[in-house]
Design a protein around this motif. Structure first.
Motif, short mmCIF file in Angstrom:
data_model
loop_
_atom_site.label_atom_id
_atom_site.label_comp_id
_atom_site.label_asym_id
_atom_site.label_seq_id
_atom_site.Cartn_x
_atom_site.Cartn_y
_atom_site.Cartn_z
N VAL A 195 22.24 9.55 -28.01
CA VAL A 195 22.47 8.29 -27.48
C VAL A 195 23.83 8.21 -27.04
CG1 VAL A 195 22.61 5.69 -28.19
CG2 VAL A 195 20.82 7.09 -28.86
N ARG A 196 24.47 7.56 -26.06
CA ARG A 196 25.53 7.51 -25.36
C ARG A 196 26.60 6.50 -26.36
NH1 ARG A 196 27.16 8.21 -20.36
NH2 ARG A 196 29.15 7.62 -20.88
N MET A 197 26.74 6.98 -27.44
CA MET A 197 27.51 5.92 -28.36
C MET A 197 28.75 5.14 -27.82
SD MET A 197 25.33 5.47 -30.77
CE MET A 197 26.07 4.59 -32.06
N ASP A 198 29.46 5.95 -26.94
CA ASP A 198 30.71 5.48 -26.11
C ASP A 198 30.24 4.00 -25.42
OD1 ASP A 198 29.23 7.66 -24.56
OD2 ASP A 198 30.75 7.06 -23.30
N LEU A 199 28.98 3.82 -25.13
CA LEU A 199 28.52 2.64 -24.50
C LEU A 199 27.92 1.70 -25.14
CD1 LEU A 199 26.56 4.45 -21.35
CD2 LEU A 199 29.27 3.96 -21.56
N LEU A 200 28.10 1.93 -26.42
CA LEU A 200 27.50 1.00 -27.60
C LEU A 200 28.56 0.20 -28.07
CD1 LEU A 200 24.92 2.62 -26.78
CD2 LEU A 200 24.26 2.19 -29.20
N THR A 201 28.45 -1.03 -28.28
CA THR A 201 29.71 -2.00 -28.85
C THR A 201 29.14 -2.63 -30.21
OG1 THR A 201 30.86 -2.48 -26.87
CG2 THR A 201 31.33 -3.76 -28.49
N PRO A 202 29.55 -2.18 -31.14
CA PRO A 202 28.84 -2.95 -32.67
C PRO A 202 28.92 -4.35 -32.72
CG PRO A 202 30.63 -1.09 -33.14
CD PRO A 202 30.84 -1.23 -31.76
N SER A 203 28.06 -4.76 -33.07
CA SER A 203 27.83 -6.40 -33.28
C SER A 203 27.91 -6.99 -34.87
CB SER A 203 26.55 -6.66 -32.59
OG SER A 203 26.01 -7.98 -32.96
N ASP A 204 27.99 -8.06 -34.93
CA ASP A 204 28.11 -8.55 -36.09
C ASP A 204 26.73 -8.97 -36.59
OD1 ASP A 204 28.03 -10.85 -34.77
OD2 ASP A 204 29.76 -11.70 -35.59
N THR A 205 25.84 -9.00 -35.69
CA THR A 205 24.53 -9.42 -36.09
C THR A 205 23.75 -8.46 -37.04
OG1 THR A 205 24.23 -10.34 -33.78
CG2 THR A 205 22.18 -10.02 -35.11
N ARG A 206 22.98 -8.90 -37.89
CA ARG A 206 22.27 -8.52 -39.10
C ARG A 206 20.91 -9.06 -39.02
NH1 ARG A 206 26.32 -5.81 -38.21
NH2 ARG A 206 27.62 -4.89 -39.52
N THR A 207 19.91 -8.34 -39.11
CA THR A 207 18.64 -8.89 -39.31
C THR A 207 17.90 -8.20 -40.69
OG1 THR A 207 17.42 -7.66 -37.94
CG2 THR A 207 18.51 -9.59 -37.16
N THR A 208 16.57 -8.86 -41.09
CA THR A 208 16.02 -8.33 -42.08
C THR A 208 14.47 -8.24 -41.72
OG1 THR A 208 17.50 -9.09 -43.86
CG2 THR A 208 15.60 -8.17 -44.71
N CYS A 209 13.97 -6.82 -41.83
CA CYS A 209 12.52 -6.88 -41.78
C CYS A 209 11.87 -6.52 -43.24
CB CYS A 209 12.12 -5.88 -40.96
SG CYS A 209 10.47 -5.50 -40.69
N ALA A 210 10.69 -7.24 -43.31
CA ALA A 210 9.94 -6.98 -44.85
C ALA A 210 9.71 -5.80 -44.85
CB ALA A 210 8.69 -8.01 -44.97
N TYR A 211 9.39 -4.93 -43.82
CA TYR A 211 8.82 -3.39 -43.83
C TYR A 211 9.88 -2.35 -43.48
CZ TYR A 211 4.68 -6.34 -42.74
OH TYR A 211 3.48 -7.11 -42.87
N LYS A 212 10.91 -2.78 -43.11
CA LYS A 212 11.99 -1.67 -42.52
C LYS A 212 13.33 -1.92 -43.45
CE LYS A 212 11.06 -2.55 -38.22
NZ LYS A 212 9.86 -3.48 -37.98
N GLY A 213 13.66 -3.04 -43.65
CA GLY A 213 14.85 -3.29 -44.42
C GLY A 213 15.74 -4.35 -43.55
#
Length: 268
Positions: A195-213
């Motif tokens: 993945v081109r991590m240099d093109l990704l900007t961290p977000s403050d969003t957090r979510t929760t999934c009952a199956y994945k965490g």
């Protein structure tokens, strides 16, 4: 079978479970049972736990209806409208009465609901989000109870997956892991080194999934929360730990040289 399940979404449904289930708030156990029941109110796609009144350590007190808005969505194009799982518990789609629960000085207004149903008349449905901790046996569960008729499957793949955002290739891998979840479009999880991590900007969003965490997010090219990862997933999803997925509803995916149509889902 999928059509049968979809056709039943308009009905009040329930399923007994054999697990020991506990609901805890502020250190007080409000319910503890080995005869809990999973309940889907009409148009709900995720279940809630209901307990026999004798297994609830509080006398439910009828309370007034709370103001809350329905949030209807379609799981798939042309499908029947259902309630977005983020729709508040206070939205009830079958006859019944909200309940306030109190144990040892801890009061939870509207945290229960007694449906007017002959099979569930001696039960109270509990608001998952009103409690600090839920346990199935000794295992904590998160977000909502798991649906016994829904599952996730993760498969290692040697297909070539390429992800484009606004015509720019942001990821490409020949070693993806594909996640198939009942009723949800397949997700392509790619190794971080692909993945081109240099093109990704961290977000403050957090979510929760009952199956994945718990998931963390990135924005890409001005598009907010377009990619996500589970760094410490639950046991069923450990094979995607650290891998990155993209919202296929809003990016372009090329699978083995074929450009896929964008699926239409509540996340489109």
């Amino acid at each position: 079978m999928g059509a049968r399940f979809t056709g039943d979404l308009a009905e009040l449904r329930y399923e007994p479970v054999a697990k020991r289930v506990r609901a805890v708030a502020s250190g007080r156990t409000f319910a503890d049972s080995r005869r809990a029941v999973l309940v889907w109110e009409p148009k709900r796609v995720v279940p809630s736990y209901a307990f026999a009144l004798s297994d609830v350590r509080a006398t439910p007190i009828p309370s007034d209806d709370a103001l809350a808005a329905e949030n209807p969505v379609q799981l798939a194009e042309g499908g029947p409208p259902v309630l977005d799982p983020r729709t508040a518990f206070a939205v009830h789609t079958c006859p019944g009465r909200p309940q306030t629960l109190a144990v040892d000085g801890v009061t939870l207004p509207g945290a229960g609901f007694r449906p007017d149903d002959p099979d569930l008349g001696e039960h109270v449905i509990l608001d998952f989000s009103a409690f600090d901790e839920w346990l199935e046996e000794a295992e904590p569960i998160v977000d909502h109870p798991r649906d016994p008729f829904s599952r996730i499957d993760i498969r290692r793949s040697d297909s070539r997956v390429q992800v484009e955002v606004d015509g720019v290739v942001v990821a490409g891998s020949a070693a993806p892991r594909l996640l198939f979840e009942t009723g949800i479009t397949p997700r392509y999880y790619l190794p971080r080194e692909d993945v081109r991590m240099d093109l990704l900007t961290p977000s403050d969003t957090r979510t929760t999934c009952a199956y994945k965490g718990h998931a963390t997010y990135w924005s890409v090219g001005g598009h907010r929360d377009l990619a996500w990862s589970y760094d410490e997933p639950l046991s069923d999803a450990r094979d995607i730990a650290g891998y990155i997925a993209f919202l296929t509803e809003r990016v372009d995916v090329v699978l083995d040289g074929e450009r896929l149509p964008r699926p239409i889902t509540p996340w489109s």
